[in-house]
Motif scaffolding. Structure first.
Motif, mmCIF file in Angstrom:
data_model
loop_
_atom_site.group_PDB
_atom_site.id
_atom_site.type_symbol
_atom_site.label_atom_id
_atom_site.label_comp_id
_atom_site.label_asym_id
_atom_site.label_seq_id
_atom_site.Cartn_x
_atom_site.Cartn_y
_atom_site.Cartn_z
ATOM 1 N N LYS A 7 -5.924 -6.074 0.665
ATOM 2 C CA LYS A 7 -5.460 -5.449 1.920
ATOM 3 C C LYS A 7 -4.591 -4.091 2.107
ATOM 4 O O LYS A 7 -3.587 -3.997 1.074
ATOM 5 C CB LYS A 7 -4.902 -6.585 2.998
ATOM 6 C CG LYS A 7 -5.663 -7.606 3.310
ATOM 7 C CD LYS A 7 -5.115 -8.835 4.355
ATOM 8 C CE LYS A 7 -5.950 -9.701 4.726
ATOM 9 N NZ LYS A 7 -5.238 -10.532 5.642
ATOM 10 N N GLU A 8 -4.943 -3.048 2.835
ATOM 11 C CA GLU A 8 -4.249 -1.893 3.123
ATOM 12 C C GLU A 8 -3.070 -2.241 3.836
ATOM 13 O O GLU A 8 -2.961 -3.225 4.639
ATOM 14 C CB GLU A 8 -5.118 -0.938 3.771
ATOM 15 C CG GLU A 8 -6.465 -0.335 2.918
ATOM 16 C CD GLU A 8 -7.301 0.541 3.382
ATOM 17 O OE1 GLU A 8 -6.939 0.772 4.749
ATOM 18 O OE2 GLU A 8 -7.959 1.098 3.027
ATOM 19 N N THR A 9 -2.005 -1.271 3.765
ATOM 20 C CA THR A 9 -0.831 -1.481 4.482
ATOM 21 C C THR A 9 -0.827 -0.244 5.263
ATOM 22 O O THR A 9 -1.412 0.722 5.094
ATOM 23 C CB THR A 9 0.465 -1.869 3.832
ATOM 24 O OG1 THR A 9 0.831 -0.541 2.870
ATOM 25 C CG2 THR A 9 0.186 -2.898 2.972
ATOM 26 N N ILE A 14 0.974 1.934 -0.759
ATOM 27 C CA ILE A 14 1.249 0.474 -0.951
ATOM 28 C C ILE A 14 0.226 -0.403 -0.625
ATOM 29 O O ILE A 14 -0.460 -0.053 0.557
ATOM 30 C CB ILE A 14 2.359 -0.263 -0.274
ATOM 31 C CG1 ILE A 14 3.577 0.806 -0.730
ATOM 32 C CG2 ILE A 14 2.855 -1.642 -0.520
ATOM 33 C CD1 ILE A 14 5.137 0.373 0.005
ATOM 34 N N LEU A 15 -0.439 -1.116 -1.596
ATOM 35 C CA LEU A 15 -1.607 -1.876 -1.429
ATOM 36 C C LEU A 15 -1.324 -3.713 -1.467
ATOM 37 O O LEU A 15 -0.286 -3.801 -2.533
ATOM 38 C CB LEU A 15 -2.656 -1.773 -2.531
ATOM 39 C CG LEU A 15 -4.344 -2.070 -1.898
ATOM 40 C CD1 LEU A 15 -4.420 -1.190 -0.546
ATOM 41 C CD2 LEU A 15 -5.265 -1.613 -2.903
ATOM 42 N N ALA A 63 2.641 -6.944 -3.550
ATOM 43 C CA ALA A 63 2.162 -5.584 -3.166
ATOM 44 C C ALA A 63 2.780 -4.426 -4.287
ATOM 45 O O ALA A 63 3.609 -4.919 -4.855
ATOM 46 C CB ALA A 63 3.065 -5.310 -1.815
ATOM 47 N N ILE A 64 1.980 -3.474 -4.310
ATOM 48 C CA ILE A 64 2.192 -2.770 -5.432
ATOM 49 C C ILE A 64 2.231 -0.944 -4.752
ATOM 50 O O ILE A 64 1.355 -0.870 -3.948
ATOM 51 C CB ILE A 64 1.166 -2.591 -6.376
ATOM 52 C CG1 ILE A 64 1.073 -4.077 -7.218
ATOM 53 C CG2 ILE A 64 1.262 -1.588 -7.562
ATOM 54 C CD1 ILE A 64 -0.326 -4.187 -8.157
ATOM 55 N N VAL A 70 -2.850 9.025 -8.936
ATOM 56 C CA VAL A 70 -4.239 8.107 -8.414
ATOM 57 C C VAL A 70 -4.270 7.753 -7.071
ATOM 58 O O VAL A 70 -3.258 7.852 -6.291
ATOM 59 C CB VAL A 70 -4.309 6.829 -9.441
ATOM 60 C CG1 VAL A 70 -4.139 7.056 -10.927
ATOM 61 C CG2 VAL A 70 -3.455 5.824 -9.020
ATOM 62 N N GLU A 71 -5.458 7.612 -6.739
ATOM 63 C CA GLU A 71 -5.897 7.120 -5.335
ATOM 64 C C GLU A 71 -6.567 5.361 -5.554
ATOM 65 O O GLU A 71 -6.828 5.072 -6.517
ATOM 66 C CB GLU A 71 -7.105 7.885 -4.732
ATOM 67 C CG GLU A 71 -6.720 9.243 -4.493
ATOM 68 C CD GLU A 71 -5.731 9.245 -3.540
ATOM 69 O OE1 GLU A 71 -5.537 8.442 -2.671
ATOM 70 O OE2 GLU A 71 -4.774 10.442 -3.325
ATOM 71 N N TRP A 72 -5.834 4.876 -4.544
ATOM 72 C CA TRP A 72 -6.203 3.356 -4.453
ATOM 73 C C TRP A 72 -7.497 2.926 -4.780
ATOM 74 O O TRP A 72 -7.981 2.002 -5.572
ATOM 75 C CB TRP A 72 -5.493 2.596 -3.361
ATOM 76 C CG TRP A 72 -3.979 2.245 -3.771
ATOM 77 C CD1 TRP A 72 -2.975 2.462 -2.935
ATOM 78 C CD2 TRP A 72 -3.392 1.440 -4.602
ATOM 79 N NE1 TRP A 72 -2.059 2.012 -3.412
ATOM 80 C CE2 TRP A 72 -2.153 1.176 -4.448
ATOM 81 C CE3 TRP A 72 -4.001 0.629 -5.705
ATOM 82 C CZ2 TRP A 72 -1.320 0.410 -5.323
ATOM 83 C CZ3 TRP A 72 -3.408 0.118 -6.825
ATOM 84 C CH2 TRP A 72 -1.696 0.019 -6.562
#
Length: 299
Positions: A7-9, A14-15, A63-64, A70-72
């Motif tokens: 899930k995006e935030t 942060i993912l 959550a990271i 990089v791009e998620w």
């Protein structure tokens, strides 16, 4: 184990990687580097990835926060797979028995919603795993925080979900005069270790039962399709605005879909437009039925 949900935030760096069950015992952890993560084997493993900046572990998710190298979209699936493999192989997420818990500072920020009467107060921690709506102080008995908030004379209604509280005010006050007072009160209440909500006391309304797993299979095919569309395409958008939408019923004869709007969406001046020009058109298109009508009922 069940597949992790990504899930995006609101923070694009942060993912969240959500688990089907809780992975901590009412505690939250934050690790800035591999040394701090000495009691979390999973966090240590994640820090070997060169783009991992911070690891948060709380409730049912990890959550990271990434560095900008990089791009998620390029790495998120590989990270989820690595986490799943670690758990499947018996890896330990948190060693609760030996970890020294540091008190995590609470941050609360206010966010506007499409409804001018409603302000959304967002926390940096999970407040509840179930949606809860309280129309008055008597209904608020499951939530000590909601009961205290109702003691403010300008608080009309309260809606709670995940990491935010949406508060509807009376017209006698303006948000610019009271928002900071409310924000600081919520922050202090949580930091003092008070119980936010006792989820076991939340009653299950009939309208909510219709969407539960146990009842979903008993509904007609069209109702199931409508629920799936609302859950996947509509609910994330209204939650971002501090509200919620629930399926109530579908009348096959009248082609009428009834939904319940909660939180910021309830009583919002733009809700009629959203229903008619957004949700209704979406259902007409996805169900291939131009006769579909959408109607909101009171929560």
């Amino acid at each position: 184990m069940s597949k992790i949900i990504i899930k995006e935030t609101q923070n694009t760096a942060i993912l969240k990687f959500e688990f089907p069950d809780f992975i901590t015992k009412n505690k939250s952890y934050e690790f800035k580097n591999i040394d701090e993560a000495s009691e979390s084997p999973l966090a240590q493993k994640l820090f070997y990835l060169p783009f991992v900046k911070t690891v948060f572990i709380s409730g049912n998710f990890i959550a990271i926060e990434r560095y900008n190298i990089v791009e998620w979209n390029d790495v998120k699936d590989a990270v989820a797979e690595q986490i799943e493999e670690f758990i499947t192989d018996g890896g330990i997420i948190i060693n609760d028995s030996t970890l020294e818990i540091k008190k995590k500072p609470i941050t609360i920020y206010a966010e506007s919603t499409p409804n001018p009467a409603v302000l959304k107060f967002v926390a940096n921690k999970i407040l509840t795993t179930k949606t809860a709506e309280f129309k008055n102080i008597d209904e608020a008995f499951p939530s000590a925080l909601a009961k205290e908030l109702f003691k403010f004379p300008f608080v009309k209604e309260i809606f709670m979900d995940e990491n935010y509280i949406s508060i509807t005010k009376y017209n006698s006050s303006e948000w610019q005069e009271i928002s900071n007072e409310v924000r600081m009160f919520i922050k202090a209440f949580i930091e003092n270790g008070n119980e936010i909500i006792n989820e076991s006391l939340l009653s299950t309304a009939t309208k909510s039962e219709k969407q539960s797993i146990s009842n979903f299979d008993t509904l007609d095919t069209t109702s199931q399709q409508i629920i799936n569309i609302l859950e996947e395409y509509v609910k994330p958008a209204v939650q971002a605005d501090g509200g919620n939408i629930l399926f109530d019923s579908f009348d096959e004869t009248e082609k009428r879909v009834k939904v319940v709007l909660q939180g910021a969406c309830s009583g919002c001046p733009s809700s009629t437009f959203t229903l008619k020009n957004g949700i209704e058109n979406m259902l007409k298109d996805m169900l291939k039925d131009e006769a579909i009508k959408v109607e909101a009922i009171n929560a």
